[in-house]
Design an enzyme around this catalytic site. Structure first.
Site, PDB file in Angstrom:
ATOM      1  N   HIS A 151      -0.317  15.184 -28.466  1.00  0.00           N
ATOM      2  CA  HIS A 151       0.702  15.506 -29.422  1.00  0.00           C
ATOM      3  C   HIS A 151       2.134  14.744 -28.662  1.00  0.00           C
ATOM      4  O   HIS A 151       2.384  15.357 -27.518  1.00  0.00           O
ATOM      5  CB  HIS A 151       0.838  16.601 -30.039  1.00  0.00           C
ATOM      6  CG  HIS A 151       1.227  17.827 -29.053  1.00  0.00           C
ATOM      7  ND1 HIS A 151       2.271  18.370 -28.654  1.00  0.00           N
ATOM      8  CD2 HIS A 151      -0.022  18.510 -28.376  1.00  0.00           C
ATOM      9  CE1 HIS A 151       2.041  19.361 -27.712  1.00  0.00           C
ATOM     10  NE2 HIS A 151       0.811  19.317 -27.781  1.00  0.00           N
ATOM     11  N   ASP A 152       3.156  14.338 -29.479  1.00  0.00           N
ATOM     12  CA  ASP A 152       4.533  14.216 -29.151  1.00  0.00           C
ATOM     13  C   ASP A 152       4.701  13.251 -27.666  1.00  0.00           C
ATOM     14  O   ASP A 152       5.784  13.029 -27.376  1.00  0.00           O
ATOM     15  CB  ASP A 152       5.261  15.441 -28.733  1.00  0.00           C
ATOM     16  CG  ASP A 152       5.189  16.495 -29.898  1.00  0.00           C
ATOM     17  OD1 ASP A 152       5.898  16.106 -30.991  1.00  0.00           O
ATOM     18  OD2 ASP A 152       4.380  17.326 -30.071  1.00  0.00           O
ATOM     19  N   GLY A 204       0.781  16.736 -24.011  1.00  0.00           N
ATOM     20  CA  GLY A 204       1.680  16.790 -24.706  1.00  0.00           C
ATOM     21  C   GLY A 204       3.356  16.368 -24.331  1.00  0.00           C
ATOM     22  O   GLY A 204       3.360  16.717 -23.126  1.00  0.00           O
TER      23      GLY A 204
END
Length: 265
Positions: free
Chosen positions: A120-121, A138
């Site tokens: 994520h991200d 992340g």
């Protein structure tokens, strides 16, 4: 529209007429698939995903699934955004952003080989190559034109610069500055001289980068002392980018240098 009859496509998805969708593909949610994109057999596009022009999504890749974060709420409105001409090979996984409105984002022209993972991200720039089974946790930021060898793993929140070369099976929990070669565990060994030549850096630019690298990492001074000296000099644009990168590390800090002082060009 060349869509295989076994594909399952959500009613809210938007596909350009020239996009190709292979057998047993699942597009589950408000995805946007641009012109010339190709989604190969058994791939899954989950949720709010944008796939840019000319992208290839390989067999059994999963793009847009929930983050592997025990605090994540599934109702969070987040996304994955792929720019044009990214090649995503078999079994790659790219997870969506972890906060409302956030996105895991790729620029253009990246090549992610079999089994790579972007958590994520992650923010991936342009024209990077990630070999098989690279694992990025992340919030990692990656620049442009960097090569990461197979099986290399990276701690969350670190930064990886432009035009780096990173050894396969390495493990990294600190920032890797622009133009550096890195290996093993948090180890900078030299500059990516071959890569800089291939990417069109002039001999003068490479010489300035080499001088700054020696000052920052090989002079025997700590980073603060070396930065103070470096800021008193004028540098070419690429060297200035290296100086700026080292001047503003993430909370994880910069990988230390453990190599040879002489850098061959």
């Amino acid at each position: 529209m060349p869509i295989h009859p076994t594909a399952v496509i959500h009613s809210s998805a938007e596909l350009d007429p020239s996009a190709e969708v292979g057998p047993y593909v699942i597009i589950d949610g408000p995805a946007k698939i641009a012109a010339g994109a190709r989604i190969e057999a058994h791939a899954q596009i989950v949720g709010r995903v944008e796939i840019g022009e000319g992208c290839v999504i390989g067999r059994a890749a999963v793009i847009g699934a929930d983050p592997q974060d025990i605090h994540f709420k599934t109702e969070t409105d987040s996304s994955v955004i792929l720019g044009p001409r990214n090649v995503i090979r078999e079994h790659v996984t790219i997870h969506r952003g972890s906060k409302p409105g956030s996105a895991t984002r790729l620029g253009e022209g990246n090549f992610l080989m079999v089994g790579a993972h972007l958590a994520h991200d992650v923010q991936l720039g342009n024209k990077n190559i990630l070999a098989n089974a690279c694992l990025l946790a992340g919030h990692i930021q990656v620049g442009n034109n960097t090569f990461i060898g197979g099986g290399a793993v990276f701690h969350q929140f670190i930064r990886i610069g432009d035009s780096c070369v990173i050894q396969g099976n390495g493990s990294f929990g600190k920032d890797i500055p622009h133009f550096c070669a890195a290996m093993r565990t948090n180890r900078i060994t030299s500059l990516n001289i071959i890569g800089l030549r291939r990417q069109g850096f002039t001999s003068e630019q490479r010489a300035a980068i080499k001088d700054l690298f020696k000052l920052l990492f090989c002079s025997g001074k700590n980073i603060s002392q070396a930065l103070a000296i470096a800021r008193e000099r004028e540098w070419s644009e690429p060297a200035s980018r290296l100086l700026d990168f080292v001047s503003a590390p993430s909370k994880r800090g910069i990988c230390p240098w453990r190599g040879e002082v002489d850098l061959e060009d």
